[in-house]
Scaffold this motif. Structure first.
Motif, mmCIF file in Angstrom:
data_model
loop_
_atom_site.group_PDB
_atom_site.id
_atom_site.type_symbol
_atom_site.label_atom_id
_atom_site.label_comp_id
_atom_site.label_asym_id
_atom_site.label_seq_id
_atom_site.Cartn_x
_atom_site.Cartn_y
_atom_site.Cartn_z
ATOM 1 N N ALA A 130 50.845 -8.229 98.063
ATOM 2 C CA ALA A 130 51.119 -7.994 99.486
ATOM 3 C C ALA A 130 51.709 -6.612 99.720
ATOM 4 O O ALA A 130 51.825 -6.177 100.858
ATOM 5 C CB ALA A 130 52.069 -9.053 100.026
ATOM 6 N N LEU A 131 52.073 -5.921 98.655
ATOM 7 C CA LEU A 131 52.733 -4.626 98.803
ATOM 8 C C LEU A 131 51.820 -3.504 99.329
ATOM 9 O O LEU A 131 52.258 -2.750 100.199
ATOM 10 C CB LEU A 131 53.374 -4.222 97.477
ATOM 11 C CG LEU A 131 54.426 -3.133 97.548
ATOM 12 C CD1 LEU A 131 55.549 -3.524 98.476
ATOM 13 C CD2 LEU A 131 54.964 -2.849 96.163
ATOM 14 N N PRO A 132 50.564 -3.345 98.877
ATOM 15 C CA PRO A 132 49.739 -2.248 99.408
ATOM 16 C C PRO A 132 49.501 -2.298 100.918
ATOM 17 O O PRO A 132 49.639 -1.267 101.585
ATOM 18 C CB PRO A 132 48.431 -2.350 98.618
ATOM 19 C CG PRO A 132 48.817 -2.996 97.347
ATOM 20 C CD PRO A 132 49.906 -3.952 97.715
ATOM 21 N N PRO A 133 49.183 -3.459 101.518
ATOM 22 C CA PRO A 133 49.058 -3.466 102.981
ATOM 23 C C PRO A 133 50.377 -3.162 103.691
ATOM 24 O O PRO A 133 50.396 -2.477 104.710
ATOM 25 C CB PRO A 133 48.575 -4.880 103.315
ATOM 26 C CG PRO A 133 48.012 -5.412 102.062
ATOM 27 C CD PRO A 133 48.742 -4.741 100.954
ATOM 28 N N LEU A 134 51.479 -3.649 103.124
ATOM 29 C CA LEU A 134 52.779 -3.347 103.722
ATOM 30 C C LEU A 134 53.090 -1.861 103.622
ATOM 31 O O LEU A 134 53.651 -1.271 104.540
ATOM 32 C CB LEU A 134 53.877 -4.170 103.046
ATOM 33 C CG LEU A 134 53.841 -5.675 103.253
ATOM 34 C CD1 LEU A 134 54.990 -6.332 102.508
ATOM 35 C CD2 LEU A 134 53.864 -6.040 104.708
ATOM 36 N N ALA A 135 52.716 -1.255 102.498
ATOM 37 C CA ALA A 135 52.931 0.187 102.329
ATOM 38 C C ALA A 135 52.077 0.980 103.313
ATOM 39 O O ALA A 135 52.524 1.988 103.861
ATOM 40 C CB ALA A 135 52.619 0.599 100.896
ATOM 41 N N ALA A 136 50.845 0.528 103.560
ATOM 42 C CA ALA A 136 49.992 1.208 104.537
ATOM 43 C C ALA A 136 50.576 1.080 105.942
ATOM 44 O O ALA A 136 50.597 2.053 106.712
ATOM 45 C CB ALA A 136 48.580 0.640 104.487
ATOM 46 N N GLY A 137 51.068 -0.104 106.279
ATOM 47 C CA GLY A 137 51.723 -0.290 107.582
ATOM 48 C C GLY A 137 52.970 0.556 107.709
ATOM 49 O O GLY A 137 53.253 1.128 108.765
ATOM 50 N N ALA A 147 49.275 -3.137 111.767
ATOM 51 C CA ALA A 147 48.388 -2.483 110.790
ATOM 52 C C ALA A 147 48.509 -3.152 109.425
ATOM 53 O O ALA A 147 47.494 -3.401 108.750
ATOM 54 C CB ALA A 147 48.720 -0.994 110.688
ATOM 55 N N ALA A 148 49.727 -3.480 109.006
ATOM 56 C CA ALA A 148 49.922 -4.144 107.714
ATOM 57 C C ALA A 148 49.271 -5.521 107.702
ATOM 58 O O ALA A 148 48.625 -5.902 106.719
ATOM 59 C CB ALA A 148 51.411 -4.261 107.405
ATOM 60 N N ARG A 149 49.421 -6.250 108.779
ATOM 61 C CA ARG A 149 48.849 -7.592 108.846
ATOM 62 C C ARG A 149 47.316 -7.550 108.855
ATOM 63 O O ARG A 149 46.657 -8.351 108.176
ATOM 64 C CB ARG A 149 49.372 -8.322 110.090
ATOM 65 C CG ARG A 149 48.922 -9.730 110.205
ATOM 66 C CD ARG A 149 49.456 -10.552 109.086
ATOM 67 N NE ARG A 149 48.965 -11.919 109.240
ATOM 68 C CZ ARG A 149 49.251 -12.890 108.433
ATOM 69 N NH1 ARG A 149 50.046 -12.676 107.420
ATOM 70 N NH2 ARG A 149 48.781 -14.070 108.635
ATOM 71 N N VAL A 150 46.744 -6.607 109.606
ATOM 72 C CA VAL A 150 45.282 -6.485 109.657
ATOM 73 C C VAL A 150 44.742 -6.107 108.283
ATOM 74 O O VAL A 150 43.734 -6.667 107.816
ATOM 75 C CB VAL A 150 44.875 -5.444 110.727
ATOM 76 C CG1 VAL A 150 43.427 -5.026 110.571
ATOM 77 C CG2 VAL A 150 45.118 -6.003 112.114
ATOM 78 N N LEU A 151 45.395 -5.171 107.606
ATOM 79 C CA LEU A 151 44.957 -4.779 106.267
ATOM 80 C C LEU A 151 45.107 -5.927 105.257
ATOM 81 O O LEU A 151 44.272 -6.098 104.373
ATOM 82 C CB LEU A 151 45.717 -3.554 105.794
ATOM 83 C CG LEU A 151 45.364 -2.261 106.515
ATOM 84 C CD1 LEU A 151 46.315 -1.154 106.129
ATOM 85 C CD2 LEU A 151 43.935 -1.871 106.209
#
Length: 173
Positions: free
Chosen positions: A101-108, A162-166
């Motif tokens: 779950a870390l990469p989408p959170l990092a993008a957000g 953005a994090a949730r969509v990714l």
């Protein structure tokens, strides 16, 4: 009292929106976490602004050779710290116990950090000092701080979306 009441409604709406974005069931624990986390994020961003001021102050008194080293550091430290603050906020709200779950959170967090920098650098240029001081008088600083807080928390929501969509795209793909 009116400001406190309206402010609490704003944070309650923010709490509800963050709960919907990260899929938390409505409950006391998730509500308290969503209410406290933006406050802690705001406090961290205020301390970050003070760190930037301190680095700028220190840069004046360093010898010329060391000032060249501190120049990039003066920009990178606040930017990376803001990124870490947003990432920590999303990790707390999401419950990122899983490493995937870390990469989408990092993008957000990256999206929110870029929006934060845009607000931090663009708001003073967007509103010339004389216009809002003339309109609001002594309350001008307070009004501008509230506007900045609103825009930063909006950046927090955009980064969360953005994090949730990714994350959903990653799970689907």
């Amino acid at each position: 009292l009116l400001l406190l009441w309206s402010g609490s409604n704003f944070f309650a709406a923010l709490s509800y929106a963050l709960g919907l974005i990260f899929g938390h069931p409505p409950g006391v624990r998730s509500r308290l976490l969503a209410l406290v986390t933006p406050f802690l994020l705001g406090l961290g961003l205020i301390l970050l602004a003070l760190l930037g001021l301190a680095l700028g102050f220190l840069a004046r008194f360093l010898p010329q050779g060391l000032q060249g080293l501190l120049g990039p550091l003066e920009e990178l430290v606040p930017l990376s710290t803001a990124f870490l603050l947003f990432l920590l906020t999303y990790a707390l709200l999401r419950g990122a116990g899983r490493l995937r779950a870390l990469p989408p959170l990092a993008a957000g967090a990256g999206v929110a950090t870029l929006l934060f920098e845009g607000i931090r650098l663009g708001l003073p240029r967007l509103l010339p000092r004389s216009q809002y001081e003339l309109l609001y008088g002594p309350l001008a600083g307070f009004v501008l701080a509230l506007l900045g807080l609103y825009l930063i928390l909006l950046a927090l929501l955009v980064g969360a979306v953005a994090a949730r969509v990714l994350e959903e795209a990653r799970e689907a793909g």
